[in-house]
Scaffold this motif. Structure first.
Motif, PDB file in Angstrom:
ATOM      1  N   ASP A 169       0.905  -1.117   0.173  1.00 26.90           N
ATOM      2  CA  ASP A 169       0.153   0.072   0.122  1.00 26.90           C
ATOM      3  C   ASP A 169       0.784   1.237   0.135  1.00 26.90           C
ATOM      4  OD1 ASP A 169      -2.171   1.690   0.283  1.00 26.90           O
ATOM      5  OD2 ASP A 169      -2.072   1.795   2.501  1.00 26.90           O
ATOM      6  N   GLN A 170       1.768   1.179   0.704  1.00 26.12           N
ATOM      7  CA  GLN A 170       2.797   2.458   0.909  1.00 26.12           C
ATOM      8  C   GLN A 170       3.494   2.515  -0.441  1.00 26.12           C
ATOM      9  OE1 GLN A 170       5.442   2.508   4.328  1.00 26.12           O
ATOM     10  NE2 GLN A 170       6.618   4.090   3.449  1.00 26.12           N
ATOM     11  N   LYS A 171       3.987   1.521  -1.037  1.00 24.85           N
ATOM     12  CA  LYS A 171       4.709   1.537  -2.268  1.00 24.85           C
ATOM     13  C   LYS A 171       3.826   2.227  -3.248  1.00 24.85           C
ATOM     14  CE  LYS A 171       8.024  -1.314  -3.008  1.00 24.85           C
ATOM     15  NZ  LYS A 171       9.333  -0.239  -3.507  1.00 24.85           N
ATOM     16  N   ILE A 172       2.690   1.647  -3.450  1.00 19.31           N
ATOM     17  CA  ILE A 172       1.764   2.075  -4.378  1.00 19.31           C
ATOM     18  C   ILE A 172       1.589   3.566  -4.322  1.00 19.31           C
ATOM     19  CG2 ILE A 172      -0.787   1.959  -5.355  1.00 19.31           C
ATOM     20  CD1 ILE A 172      -0.745  -0.904  -4.791  1.00 19.31           C
ATOM     21  N   GLY A 173       1.293   4.174  -3.182  1.00 20.11           N
ATOM     22  CA  GLY A 173       1.018   5.507  -2.800  1.00 20.11           C
ATOM     23  C   GLY A 173       2.412   6.590  -3.230  1.00 20.11           C
ATOM     24  N   GLU A 174       3.451   6.015  -3.101  1.00 19.63           N
ATOM     25  CA  GLU A 174       4.710   6.641  -3.228  1.00 19.63           C
ATOM     26  C   GLU A 174       4.727   6.503  -4.826  1.00 19.63           C
ATOM     27  OE1 GLU A 174       7.798   4.495  -1.428  1.00 19.63           O
ATOM     28  OE2 GLU A 174       7.398   5.398   0.533  1.00 19.63           O
ATOM     29  N   VAL A 175       4.396   5.339  -5.522  1.00 17.20           N
ATOM     30  CA  VAL A 175       4.621   5.443  -7.044  1.00 17.20           C
ATOM     31  C   VAL A 175       3.595   6.534  -7.725  1.00 17.20           C
ATOM     32  CG1 VAL A 175       3.845   3.988  -8.942  1.00 17.20           C
ATOM     33  CG2 VAL A 175       5.303   3.049  -7.182  1.00 17.20           C
ATOM     34  N   LEU A 176       2.653   6.724  -7.049  1.00 17.83           N
ATOM     35  CA  LEU A 176       1.388   7.554  -7.736  1.00 17.83           C
ATOM     36  C   LEU A 176       1.820   8.980  -7.381  1.00 17.83           C
ATOM     37  CD1 LEU A 176      -1.914   5.615  -6.692  1.00 17.83           C
ATOM     38  CD2 LEU A 176      -0.844   5.698  -9.009  1.00 17.83           C
ATOM     39  N   MET A 177       2.647   9.344  -6.277  1.00 24.85           N
ATOM     40  CA  MET A 177       2.769  10.606  -6.020  1.00 24.85           C
ATOM     41  C   MET A 177       3.937  11.003  -6.992  1.00 24.85           C
ATOM     42  SD  MET A 177       1.101  11.959  -3.426  1.00 24.85           S
ATOM     43  CE  MET A 177       2.343  13.480  -3.231  1.00 24.85           C
ATOM     44  N   GLU A 208       1.524   0.599 -15.356  1.00 33.81           N
ATOM     45  CA  GLU A 208       2.528  -0.084 -15.677  1.00 33.81           C
ATOM     46  C   GLU A 208       3.871   0.168 -14.254  1.00 33.81           C
ATOM     47  OE1 GLU A 208       3.968   1.169 -19.589  1.00 33.81           O
ATOM     48  OE2 GLU A 208       2.647  -0.371 -20.419  1.00 33.81           O
ATOM     49  N   ARG A 209       3.665   1.521 -13.982  1.00 27.73           N
ATOM     50  CA  ARG A 209       4.691   1.840 -12.716  1.00 27.73           C
ATOM     51  C   ARG A 209       4.202   0.930 -11.465  1.00 27.73           C
ATOM     52  NH1 ARG A 209       6.893   6.847 -12.762  1.00 27.73           N
ATOM     53  NH2 ARG A 209       7.588   6.479 -10.785  1.00 27.73           N
ATOM     54  N   ILE A 210       2.774   1.018 -11.376  1.00 26.00           N
ATOM     55  CA  ILE A 210       2.338   0.162 -10.175  1.00 26.00           C
ATOM     56  C   ILE A 210       2.781  -1.252 -10.335  1.00 26.00           C
ATOM     57  CG2 ILE A 210       0.199  -0.624  -8.906  1.00 26.00           C
ATOM     58  CD1 ILE A 210      -0.910   2.308  -9.575  1.00 26.00           C
ATOM     59  N   VAL A 211       2.384  -1.777 -11.399  1.00 29.15           N
ATOM     60  CA  VAL A 211       2.927  -3.356 -11.592  1.00 29.15           C
ATOM     61  C   VAL A 211       4.412  -3.512 -11.308  1.00 29.15           C
ATOM     62  CG1 VAL A 211       2.934  -5.076 -13.274  1.00 29.15           C
ATOM     63  CG2 VAL A 211       0.957  -3.539 -13.037  1.00 29.15           C
ATOM     64  N   ALA A 212       4.958  -2.440 -11.960  1.00 30.23           N
ATOM     65  CA  ALA A 212       6.704  -2.666 -11.769  1.00 30.23           C
ATOM     66  C   ALA A 212       6.970  -2.994 -10.408  1.00 30.23           C
ATOM     67  CB  ALA A 212       7.287  -1.673 -12.683  1.00 30.23           C
ATOM     68  N   ALA A 213       6.420  -1.714  -9.589  1.00 31.49           N
ATOM     69  CA  ALA A 213       6.845  -1.621  -8.125  1.00 31.49           C
ATOM     70  C   ALA A 213       6.346  -2.932  -7.297  1.00 31.49           C
ATOM     71  CB  ALA A 213       5.935  -0.475  -7.563  1.00 31.49           C
ATOM     72  N   ALA A 214       4.993  -3.507  -7.735  1.00 30.43           N
ATOM     73  CA  ALA A 214       4.780  -4.750  -7.072  1.00 30.43           C
ATOM     74  C   ALA A 214       5.920  -5.971  -7.344  1.00 30.43           C
ATOM     75  CB  ALA A 214       3.315  -5.279  -7.526  1.00 30.43           C
ATOM     76  N   SER A 215       6.292  -5.958  -8.583  1.00 28.97           N
ATOM     77  CA  SER A 215       7.339  -6.850  -9.161  1.00 28.97           C
ATOM     78  C   SER A 215       8.407  -6.991  -8.262  1.00 28.97           C
ATOM     79  CB  SER A 215       7.366  -6.776 -10.423  1.00 28.97           C
ATOM     80  OG  SER A 215       8.258  -5.531 -10.708  1.00 28.97           O
TER      81      SER A 215
END
Length: 289
Positions: A169-177, A208-215
Motif C-alpha cells: 500500500d505504501q509503495k503504491i502511494g509513493e509510485v502514484l505521487m 505499468e509503474r504500479i505493476v513494476a513496483a509490485a514486482s
C-alpha cells in the motif's frame, strides 16, 4: 481592508488563487506593477517545490481546517527565491481570502510542509477541493483515474500478511505521487487510489509503474489484481461533483469485479469525454513548476 504596516504585500484571492485586489511593494518584491497582477494567479509566484503544498493550504482554508499562517517560498526573476510569511484572512466575499505577505519571519510561522498534513496523500474533502482548483487552472484538461488493487484491499492476497499488504500500500502511494504530473492523490478506501493527471501521463503508464513496483516485492500482476477507470474533469466542476464522480467510479469498479473483470487485462485506454486535450504538459506545468 487596511493592510498593516508590518506586511509588505496583500492579495485578495479566490479558491483558484486568482488575484482580485492587490496592495503593497510589488515592484520591489515581484517586479510586476499592480495592473499586471489583477487576474493573475498567486500560485504562479510560489516556488515550484511549494506549489502543491500551497494548493493544499488553500483547500484547508476552504474547509476551515488547520492553521491560517505559514511560510512559503516565493520565486520571481527580480528576487529569485525568498521565504515570506503568509497570513490568510477571510475576504468580504464567500470563498475569498486576503493573503498577507511579509519578507521577514519575525512571527516564527511554520513552513507549508509542516502546516499541511504530514501524510502526502490528501484526505477525501481536501482532494475534492484540490481537484476543483487544479481543474480550473488546467482549463478543464485534467483527468481523474481510480486505481484498485485487490491485494491491498485483502480480496486477492492469499497468504499475504498484514505487514506485507501495508508495505505494498505504501509503495503504491509513493509510485502514484511520483508518477502523476500533479502529485494529487487520495485513498477513498483500502486498496483504492484516486489520482489527478493530465494527458501527458496516461492511466496505462501509471498502471505499468504500479505493476513494476509490485514486482520488486515479488508480487505478480495477477496477485496485485489491478483495475482502473478514468473520467475527465470539467473546468467548472464543483467539489461536491468530484466526490460524486469518485463514488460512481468506485461503483463501476465494484460492478466490474462482480462480473469477472477482476484483473488488469491489457490495460484499458483512458475514457475520454469530448475532445482529447492538447498542450496538457504546458498547462499542468503552471500548477507545479
Amino acid at each position: 481592508m487596511k493592510m498593516a504596516d508590518s506586511w509588505d504585500m496583500s492579495f485578495l484571492v479566490d479558491q483558484a488563487t486568482t488575484i482580485h485586489e492587490a496592495r503593497g511593494n510589488f515592484g520591489q518584491h515581484l517586479g510586476t506593477p499592480l495592473r499586471g497582477l489583477v487576474g493573475e494567479h498567486l500560485i504562479n509566484f510560489v516556488a515550484q517545490e511549494d506549489r502543491l503544498l500551497f494548493l493544499r493550504f488553500m483547500a484547508k482554508l476552504l474547509l476551515q481546517s488547520g492553521t491560517t499562517t505559514a511560510t512559503a517560498r516565493i520565486h520571481t526573476p527580480i528576487i529569485g527565491e525568498k521565504v515570506f510569511e503568509l497570513d490568510a484572512r477571510n475576504g468580504s466575499r464567500a470563498k475569498t481570502w486576503w493573503m498577507m505577505l511579509s519578507a521577514t519571519n519575525a512571527r516564527g510561522y511554520a513552513p507549508l510542509a509542516h502546516v499541511v498534513d504530514s501524510d502526502p496523500l490528501a484526505s477525501g474533502d481536501e482532494f475534492s477541493q484540490l481537484a476543483t482548483s487544479a481543474a480550473r487552472k488546467a482549463g478543464g484538461q485534467l483527468d481523474m483515474t481510480l486505481f484498485q488493487s485487490k491485494a491491498v484491499a485483502g480480496r486477492n492476497a492469499a497468504g499475504m500478511t498484514e505487514e506485507r499488504r501495508a508495505e505494498l500500500d505504501q509503495k503504491i502511494g509513493e509510485v502514484l505521487m511520483d508518477a502523476t504530473d500533479t502529485g494529487i492523490v487520495t485513498k477513498p478506501e483500502a486498496g483504492q487510489y484516486a489520482v489527478l493527471h493530465g494527458a501527458a501521463v496516461s492511466p496505462r503508464q501509471i498502471s505499468e509503474r504500479i505493476v513494476a513496483a509490485a514486482s520488486e516485492m515479488a508480487i505478480s500482476e495477477q496477485e496485485l489484481g489491478l483495475s482502473e477507470t478514468t473520467e475527465k474533469l470539467e473546468e467548472t466542476i464543483a467539489s461536491e461533483d468530484v466526490a460524486r464522480i469518485v463514488s460512481n467510479m468506485r461503483e463501476r469498479l465494484a460492478r466490474g469485479n462482480l462480473i469477472g473483470g477482476a484483473t488488469r487485462e491489457p490495460i484499458p485506454e483512458r475514457v475520454v469525454w469530448g475532445k482529447k486535450p492538447t498542450l496538457m504538459q504546458t498547462i499542468i506545468e503552471k500548477i507545479r513548476k
